[in-house]
Design a protein around this motif. Structure first.
Motif, short mmCIF file in Angstrom:
data_model
loop_
_atom_site.label_atom_id
_atom_site.label_comp_id
_atom_site.label_asym_id
_atom_site.label_seq_id
_atom_site.Cartn_x
_atom_site.Cartn_y
_atom_site.Cartn_z
N ARG A 1 0.59 4.01 -3.00
CA ARG A 1 0.28 5.41 -2.74
C ARG A 1 1.38 6.47 -3.05
O ARG A 1 0.95 7.42 -3.67
CB ARG A 1 -0.13 5.46 -1.30
CG ARG A 1 -0.60 7.17 -0.82
CD ARG A 1 -0.94 7.13 0.47
NE ARG A 1 -1.90 6.26 1.27
CZ ARG A 1 -3.02 6.42 1.51
NH1 ARG A 1 -3.85 7.56 0.98
NH2 ARG A 1 -4.08 5.48 2.01
N ARG B 180 1.02 -1.10 0.14
CA ARG B 180 0.07 0.04 0.05
C ARG B 180 0.94 1.23 -0.01
O ARG B 180 0.49 2.29 -0.55
CB ARG B 180 -1.09 -0.12 1.11
CG ARG B 180 -1.97 -0.90 1.18
CD ARG B 180 -2.99 -1.17 2.25
NE ARG B 180 -3.61 0.17 2.49
CZ ARG B 180 -4.61 0.36 2.44
NH1 ARG B 180 -5.49 -0.47 1.61
NH2 ARG B 180 -5.34 1.62 2.51
N LEU C 153 -2.82 -0.10 -7.02
CA LEU C 153 -2.11 -1.23 -7.11
C LEU C 153 -1.66 -1.95 -8.29
O LEU C 153 -0.62 -2.75 -8.17
CB LEU C 153 -2.89 -2.45 -6.22
CG LEU C 153 -3.21 -1.95 -4.61
CD1 LEU C 153 -4.31 -2.97 -4.06
CD2 LEU C 153 -1.87 -2.13 -3.97
N PHE D 123 -7.89 4.92 -0.15
CA PHE D 123 -7.19 4.59 -0.90
C PHE D 123 -7.65 3.67 -2.18
O PHE D 123 -8.50 2.91 -2.22
CB PHE D 123 -6.42 3.08 -0.36
CG PHE D 123 -5.41 2.46 -0.61
CD1 PHE D 123 -4.12 2.67 -0.73
CD2 PHE D 123 -5.68 1.49 -1.58
CE1 PHE D 123 -2.82 2.19 -1.07
CE2 PHE D 123 -4.44 0.62 -2.07
CZ PHE D 123 -3.20 1.23 -1.99
N GLU E 209 -7.80 1.52 -5.18
CA GLU E 209 -7.22 0.15 -5.41
C GLU E 209 -6.83 0.21 -6.87
O GLU E 209 -5.74 -0.73 -7.09
CB GLU E 209 -8.44 -0.97 -5.38
CG GLU E 209 -8.96 -1.14 -4.08
CD GLU E 209 -8.09 -1.69 -2.88
OE1 GLU E 209 -7.27 -2.52 -3.40
OE2 GLU E 209 -8.33 -1.51 -1.85
N GLU F 246 -3.49 7.13 6.48
CA GLU F 246 -4.10 5.76 6.80
C GLU F 246 -4.70 6.08 8.13
O GLU F 246 -5.92 5.89 8.58
CB GLU F 246 -3.14 4.68 7.08
CG GLU F 246 -2.61 4.12 5.69
CD GLU F 246 -3.49 3.10 5.10
OE1 GLU F 246 -4.13 2.41 5.54
OE2 GLU F 246 -3.45 3.18 3.84
#
Length: 141
Positions: A59, A55, A100, A95, A97, A89
Protein backbone atom coordinates in the motif's frame (compact mmCIF):
# COMPACT_ATOMS: atom_id res chain seq x y z
CA UNK A 1 -5.20 -17.21 33.47
CA UNK A 2 -5.23 -15.00 36.56
CA UNK A 3 -1.82 -13.41 35.89
CA UNK A 4 -1.28 -10.04 34.28
CA UNK A 5 1.02 -10.31 31.28
CA UNK A 6 2.77 -7.53 29.45
CA UNK A 7 3.21 -7.58 25.71
CA UNK A 8 5.63 -10.02 24.15
CA UNK A 9 7.41 -10.17 20.81
CA UNK A 10 7.34 -13.30 18.67
CA UNK A 11 10.68 -14.83 17.95
CA UNK A 12 11.82 -18.02 16.33
CA UNK A 13 14.06 -20.74 17.70
CA UNK A 14 17.22 -18.69 17.18
CA UNK A 15 16.22 -16.08 19.74
CA UNK A 16 16.77 -16.54 23.48
CA UNK A 17 13.67 -17.29 25.51
CA UNK A 18 12.97 -14.14 27.53
CA UNK A 19 9.88 -13.02 29.39
CA UNK A 20 9.35 -10.52 26.55
CA UNK A 21 10.30 -12.82 23.62
CA UNK A 22 7.93 -15.70 23.00
CA UNK A 23 9.50 -18.49 21.00
CA UNK A 24 8.37 -21.99 20.09
CA UNK A 25 9.34 -25.09 21.97
CA UNK A 26 12.38 -26.78 20.49
CA UNK A 27 11.21 -29.23 17.84
CA UNK A 28 11.94 -32.81 18.83
CA UNK A 29 10.08 -36.09 19.18
CA UNK A 30 9.39 -35.49 22.89
CA UNK A 31 7.01 -32.55 22.42
CA UNK A 32 3.55 -33.01 23.84
CA UNK A 33 0.44 -32.40 21.74
CA UNK A 34 -0.10 -29.21 23.71
CA UNK A 35 3.40 -27.97 22.91
CA UNK A 36 2.95 -28.87 19.23
CA UNK A 37 -0.31 -26.89 19.13
CA UNK A 38 1.46 -23.96 20.80
CA UNK A 39 4.21 -24.05 18.15
CA UNK A 40 1.58 -24.25 15.41
CA UNK A 41 -0.25 -21.21 16.76
CA UNK A 42 2.98 -19.21 16.99
CA UNK A 43 3.70 -20.05 13.34
CA UNK A 44 0.19 -18.94 12.38
CA UNK A 45 0.61 -15.69 14.29
CA UNK A 46 3.93 -15.12 12.56
CA UNK A 47 2.32 -15.60 9.14
CA UNK A 48 -0.33 -12.99 10.04
CA UNK A 49 2.45 -10.56 10.89
CA UNK A 50 4.29 -11.28 7.63
CA UNK A 51 1.07 -10.71 5.67
CA UNK A 52 0.41 -7.43 7.48
CA UNK A 53 3.91 -6.16 6.62
CA UNK A 54 3.49 -7.28 3.03
CA UNK A 55 0.21 -5.34 2.74
CA UNK A 56 1.78 -2.32 4.44
CA UNK A 57 4.68 -2.29 1.97
CA UNK A 58 2.35 -2.84 -1.00
CA UNK A 59 0.00 0.00 0.00
CA UNK A 60 2.81 2.41 0.88
CA UNK A 61 5.50 1.58 -1.66
CA UNK A 62 7.62 4.48 -0.50
CA UNK A 63 8.71 2.01 2.20
CA UNK A 64 10.38 -0.07 -0.52
CA UNK A 65 12.73 2.76 -1.44
CA UNK A 66 13.49 4.53 1.80
CA UNK A 67 17.11 4.86 0.77
CA UNK A 68 16.34 8.27 -0.73
CA UNK A 69 15.11 9.77 2.54
CA UNK A 70 17.13 11.08 5.45
CA UNK A 71 17.72 8.87 8.47
CA UNK A 72 16.19 11.53 10.71
CA UNK A 73 12.93 11.39 8.73
CA UNK A 74 12.76 7.60 8.40
CA UNK A 75 11.11 6.77 11.77
CA UNK A 76 8.44 9.43 11.16
CA UNK A 77 7.83 8.16 7.63
CA UNK A 78 7.42 4.55 8.79
CA UNK A 79 5.14 5.57 11.67
CA UNK A 80 2.99 7.71 9.37
CA UNK A 81 2.63 4.82 6.90
CA UNK A 82 1.67 2.44 9.73
CA UNK A 83 -0.96 4.83 11.09
CA UNK A 84 -2.44 5.56 7.67
CA UNK A 85 -2.39 1.86 6.79
CA UNK A 86 -4.24 0.96 10.01
CA UNK A 87 -6.84 3.65 9.28
CA UNK A 88 -7.33 2.28 5.77
CA UNK A 89 -7.64 -1.29 7.07
CA UNK A 90 -10.03 -0.29 9.88
CA UNK A 91 -12.31 1.49 7.41
CA UNK A 92 -12.23 -1.29 4.82
CA UNK A 93 -10.50 0.93 2.29
CA UNK A 94 -10.10 -1.26 -0.81
CA UNK A 95 -6.75 -3.01 -1.12
CA UNK A 96 -5.67 -3.45 -4.72
CA UNK A 97 -4.08 -6.91 -5.10
CA UNK A 98 -2.04 -5.55 -8.03
CA UNK A 99 -0.06 -3.54 -5.49
CA UNK A 100 1.47 -6.82 -4.32
CA UNK A 101 3.23 -7.27 -7.68
CA UNK A 102 6.87 -6.49 -7.15
CA UNK A 103 6.44 -6.57 -3.37
CA UNK A 104 8.11 -9.74 -2.24
CA UNK A 105 7.99 -11.01 1.31
CA UNK A 106 11.40 -10.19 2.72
CA UNK A 107 13.24 -12.32 5.16
CA UNK A 108 14.02 -10.09 8.10
CA UNK A 109 17.52 -10.33 9.52
CA UNK A 110 17.78 -12.72 12.43
CA UNK A 111 20.51 -14.61 14.22
CA UNK A 112 22.04 -17.49 12.27
CA UNK A 113 22.75 -19.64 15.30
CA UNK A 114 20.47 -20.39 18.26
CA UNK A 115 21.13 -18.18 21.26
CA UNK A 116 23.23 -19.79 23.98
CA UNK A 117 21.22 -21.32 26.83
CA UNK A 118 22.93 -18.88 29.22
CA UNK A 119 20.97 -16.05 27.57
CA UNK A 120 17.64 -17.67 28.41
CA UNK A 121 15.60 -16.22 31.26
CA UNK A 122 14.27 -18.80 33.74
CA UNK A 123 11.08 -16.79 34.32
CA UNK A 124 10.38 -16.85 30.61
CA UNK A 125 9.54 -20.55 30.67
CA UNK A 126 6.70 -19.75 33.07
CA UNK A 127 5.42 -17.07 30.66
CA UNK A 128 5.59 -19.52 27.74
CA UNK A 129 3.80 -22.17 29.80
CA UNK A 130 1.04 -19.71 30.71
CA UNK A 131 0.65 -18.78 27.05
CA UNK A 132 0.59 -22.46 26.12
CA UNK A 133 -2.21 -23.04 28.67
CA UNK A 134 -4.06 -19.99 27.40
CA UNK A 135 -3.86 -21.16 23.78
CA UNK A 136 -5.11 -24.58 24.82
CA UNK A 137 -8.07 -23.03 26.66
CA UNK A 138 -9.02 -21.09 23.50
CA UNK A 139 -9.83 -24.25 21.59
CA UNK A 140 -8.80 -25.17 18.08
CA UNK A 141 -7.94 -22.61 15.45
Amino acid sequence: MGKAQKYVLLGDATYPLQDWILKPYQEDKNLTQRQLRFNYRLKRAHSVIENAFLRLKARWQILLKCDDCSLELLPTLVLACCILHNICEAHDNPFNEEWLEGTEPTELPKPCQPAPAAMEDGRAEQVRELMCQYFESCGEG
